[in-house]
Design an enzyme around this catalytic site. Structure first.
Site, PDB file in Angstrom:
ATOM      1  N   ASP A 356       0.845  -1.181   0.000  1.00  0.00           N
ATOM      2  CA  ASP A 356       0.000   0.000   0.000  1.00  0.00           C
ATOM      3  C   ASP A 356       0.887   1.241   0.000  1.00  0.00           C
ATOM      4  O   ASP A 356       2.120   1.152   0.161  1.00  0.00           O
ATOM      5  CB  ASP A 356      -0.892  -0.029   1.245  1.00  0.00           C
ATOM      6  CG  ASP A 356      -2.063   0.941   1.179  1.00  0.00           C
ATOM      7  OD1 ASP A 356      -2.315   1.505   0.094  1.00  0.00           O
ATOM      8  OD2 ASP A 356      -2.725   1.125   2.217  1.00  0.00           O
ATOM      9  N   GLU A 359       2.587   4.898  -4.179  1.00  0.00           N
ATOM     10  CA  GLU A 359       2.603   5.798  -5.349  1.00  0.00           C
ATOM     11  C   GLU A 359       3.978   6.433  -5.610  1.00  0.00           C
ATOM     12  O   GLU A 359       4.271   6.692  -6.798  1.00  0.00           O
ATOM     13  CB  GLU A 359       1.548   6.886  -5.182  1.00  0.00           C
ATOM     14  CG  GLU A 359       0.116   6.397  -5.266  1.00  0.00           C
ATOM     15  CD  GLU A 359      -0.306   5.610  -4.031  1.00  0.00           C
ATOM     16  OE1 GLU A 359      -1.052   4.626  -4.181  1.00  0.00           O
ATOM     17  OE2 GLU A 359       0.157   5.941  -2.925  1.00  0.00           O
ATOM     18  N   ASP A 436      -9.077   4.084  -2.128  1.00  0.00           N
ATOM     19  CA  ASP A 436      -9.896   4.550  -1.005  1.00  0.00           C
ATOM     20  C   ASP A 436     -11.209   5.161  -1.482  1.00  0.00           C
ATOM     21  O   ASP A 436     -11.382   6.387  -1.523  1.00  0.00           O
ATOM     22  CB  ASP A 436      -9.112   5.564  -0.175  1.00  0.00           C
ATOM     23  CG  ASP A 436      -7.894   4.940   0.485  1.00  0.00           C
ATOM     24  OD1 ASP A 436      -7.847   3.699   0.588  1.00  0.00           O
ATOM     25  OD2 ASP A 436      -6.992   5.688   0.898  1.00  0.00           O
TER      26      ASP A 436
END
Length: 721
Positions: A356, A359, A436
């Site tokens: 997670d 990015e 999300d």
């Protein structure tokens, strides 16, 4: 046959594009140089911009393309390259009447005509930034379908920050140097996606348990709570296979650690989960806490693995642990170091890993990520470059190293990795979810075209957080979401750290019943789903498909984004769908579980005329053998025939690569008042033991059932007067 790029040709020109060595000055002749266009496959062409003499190394592609000859003179889809105002622009004219799809993970309609997105992987909570037109992944790819059903695809092979507009022209505008463009032009959208798979690779066959229903929360803690959740599933007879561990299991959010108070014995916890028929997936983020004495930080510092800032110092950012450093995954040494960290971690009995925040997400800074001028040092085929060049592939390089580490730690098991950030071609390393989202009806409805377009961009293993990650879900919303969410390729309920619980039983008995029926339907379909996943691992076709795949020439299906196909044989129509456009022909409504037709929230399932869909019995997890007995759901076409396939193997490991599998083709044919169902062919060396089979013939008048042995069943049709 010659290669478009010699292995040693890494520094060619200003136009060298993704992951190339520092650009040399462009000679004056480059301004008048011609575009190089060559055929690199069946219906596949590569276009190199002026000044680029050979194809550069690509992170999206499996291998450097090889030229196979010149393009035919009538080749229609040709890019135009321009360089102006510090930008590189590529324009592709859209054929009259063509519908556009793909573009990866973004919000918005299934049909992408008239849309514009930003390709810059971004932590985008609730899709609030730019209305979700810029999310966690980048897929510089557009699929076009002409009115006659023929199709084309355009791949812009650049990792740099870019915008992608899909109007009367497809316009790709990049902040980096000019890039190659690949065009696939074939007879159908399915054939185009098969061509994309030859270029970017396919999803590896996952372990069978990863296809089961999965339950997550930020966070289930302490470890006793994890076991309580597992026990509730078993007590309530709701099938499930996986419990997920979010960041709170760690010691102060230090990756590869366990909180000594709340998770003092992870090996015991995993053993207890396995005894209950559950697998476990654990989160690992890229940010490593700056903490001398912490083994991961110390070893990474000694091996000099961290991303550097513009001044050449280790870059420091802020994430969950506080001040952190980030591994520079462009370096082979860094990837090897990261992979090795999984040996001890997987030895605790973990079954899968969740990468997670990759990015990478950075708190409290503009843009929520590293500065564009941070330095990546590269190595091997990857040249040094700024973060502006490598940002969009940071997550993909991370999950590549993660997957390699898990494979090394458990060489006899298939890895399961889930990632939030990825890039075109990243399906080779990890499954994904859509980040999300929120507990809203809009996000529920958006999840369908998002997942379909990910499949149309080469990523077949995806799905959203069922029920919505943030916000409060009403019972009606959650029930509708699980009723359709049971049919996403990746089916996981997840929620934010908040008072509301979002397990299937948290909304009362009525919603729990709806959830149980929906999940039981998924488990009955697992033989069919596993067969689809195997097919996707071979040919790259998505598991979850747009309705227009049933007939690419039917214009009425092109914009349908409520209903969808699973494979080619099963149509899913959500209960909330308003006037869905459904394909013509024979599609018969089927029941899989007692009560599914009576529950108004369940999605309607229709089987295609001419299909045989393999079903299992209801089991509580994939450790149980669901094929005792095997059920064959048969729906004859107008000619009284049907066909379908069933793939079987051990469910894990790599024996299937040695032929240890069984792919059975079943065929049904009506002969007067009887229908004979037999085996038309078998592939693989998996033993074919005799087993009972139930055949359910779905007709317009009802269901006719017969029992027999696999490969030899005869149904007697009731006489009509």
């Amino acid at each position: 046959m010659r290669r478009l790029l010699p292995k040693t040709a890494f520094a060619l020109s200003l136009f060298a594009g993704t992951a190339l060595a520092a650009a040399a000055p462009v000679p004056p002749a480059a301004a008048t140089a011609q575009v190089t266009a060559e055929r690199i496959g069946d219906g596949i062409a590569a276009f190199l911009p002026p000044g680029m003499t050979a194809y550069p190394h690509s992170l999206a592609l499996l291998r450097t393309p090889e030229a196979e000859g010149t393009l035919p003179a009538d080749w229609q889809i040709r890019p135009r390259f321009d360089r102006h105002v510090g930008k590189t622009r590529v324009t592709v004219a859209v054929p009259q009447g063509a519908d556009l799809y793909g573009t990866g993970e973004v919000t918005g309609p299934l049909r992408r005509n008239g849309e514009s997105i930003t390709l810059w992987n971004t932590d985008n909570f609730e899709y609030a930034k730019d209305g979700g037109k810029q999310l966690y992944q980048s897929h510089p790819w557009v699929l076009g379908v002409r009115p006659d059903g023929s199709a084309f695809g355009v791949l812009f092979d650049s990792t740099w920050r870019a915008t992608l507009a899909t109007g009367s022209d497809i316009v790709f505008e990049s902040s980096g140097p000019a890039m190659p463009v690949i065009v696939i032009d074939r007879a159908s959208p399915q054939a185009v996606l098969e061509g994309l798979a030859t270029l970017t690779g396919t999803m590896p066959l996952p372990p069978r348990w990863a296809l089961g229903y999965q339950q997550s929360r930020w966070s289930y803690t302490p470890d006793t709570r994890v076991l309580q959740i597992a026990d509730e599933f078993r007590k309530r007879r709701i099938p499930a296979d996986v419990i997920w561990m979010d960041i709170d299991y760690m010691d102060g959010f230090r990756v590869f650690t366990f909180d000594p108070k709340t998770f003092p014995d992870p090996k015991r916890l995993n053993r207890e989960l396995h005894a209950r028929g559950f697998h476990s997936v654990w989160m690992i983020d890229p940010g490593v806490k700056i903490d001398p004495g912490y083994k991961v930080y110390d070893s990474g510092t000694v091996q000099d693995v961290w991303v550097r800032d513009a001044q050449g110092h280790d870059y420091h950012g802020t994430v969950w642990p506080g001040a952190v450093v980030f591994p520079d995954f462009t370096r082979p040494q860094t990837r090897q170091w990261w992979s090795a960290l999984y040996k001890d971690f997987m030895a605790q009995g973990a079954d899968g890993v969740w990468n997670d925040m990759n990015e990478p997400s950075v708190f409290n800074v503009e843009g929520q990520t590293m500065p564009d001028d941070n330095r990546h040092r590269g190595g091997g085929e990857l040249a040094p470059g700024p973060h502006l060049e490598y940002h969009n592939v940071y997550g993909m390089l991370m999950v590549r190293a993660t997957r390699e580490g898990i494979q090394a730690a458990n060489p006899d098991k298939r890895p399961f990795v889930l990632t939030r950030s990825n890039f075109l071609g990243g399906q080779r390393y990890a499954a994904t979810w859509t980040g999300d989202n929120a507990s809203t009806w809009d996000d529920l409805k958006l999840s369908i075209p998002m997942s379909i377009n990910l499949g149309l961009s080469g990523q077949p293993f995806s799905g959203p957080d069922i029920g919505g990650f943030s916000g409060v879900a009403t019972p009606q919303l959650w029930a509708n979401w699980i009723a359709v969410g049971a049919f996403y390729p990746f089916s996981r309920g997840h929620t934010i750290k908040a008072p509301q619980q979002k397990e299937p039983w948290a909304f009362g008995p009525a919603v729990e019943k709806t959830a149980r029926i929906a999940i039981e339907r998924r488990y009955r379909l697992l033989p069919y789903l596993y067969t689809l996943f195997r097919e996707s691992s071979v040919d790259g076709l998505p598991v979850m498909r747009p309705v227009f795949f049933a007939d690419p020439r039917d214009p009425h299906l092109r914009a349908e984004q409520q209903a969808f196909l699973l494979g080619s044989d099963l149509l899913v129509v959500p209960a909330f769908a308003q006037h869905p456009a459904l394909p013509q022909g024979i599609w018969r409504t089927v029941s899989l579980v007692d009560g599914d037709r009576a529950d108004p929230l369940q999605a309607t399932l229709k089987v295609r005329g001419g299909a045989i869909v393999p079903l299992g019995r209801i089991v509580q997890d994939t450790n149980e053998d669901s094929l005792k007995p095997l059920t064959l759901l048969v729906s004859l076409d107008a000619h009284g025939q049907a066909q379908g396939r069933l793939y079987e193997d051990a469910g894990d490991g790599y024996g299937y690569r040695r032929g240890e599998y069984r792919l059975t083709t079943y065929r049904a044919e009506r002969q007067g008042d009887t229908v004979k169902v037999g085996i038309a062919g078998r592939e693989g060396h998996w033993p074919a033991a005799a087993r009972p089979v139930v055949v359910q013939l779905v007709t317009d008048a009802g269901v006719v059932t017969a029992h027999g042995m696999d490969g030899n069943v005869t149904l007697h049709l009731p006489r009509t007067h």
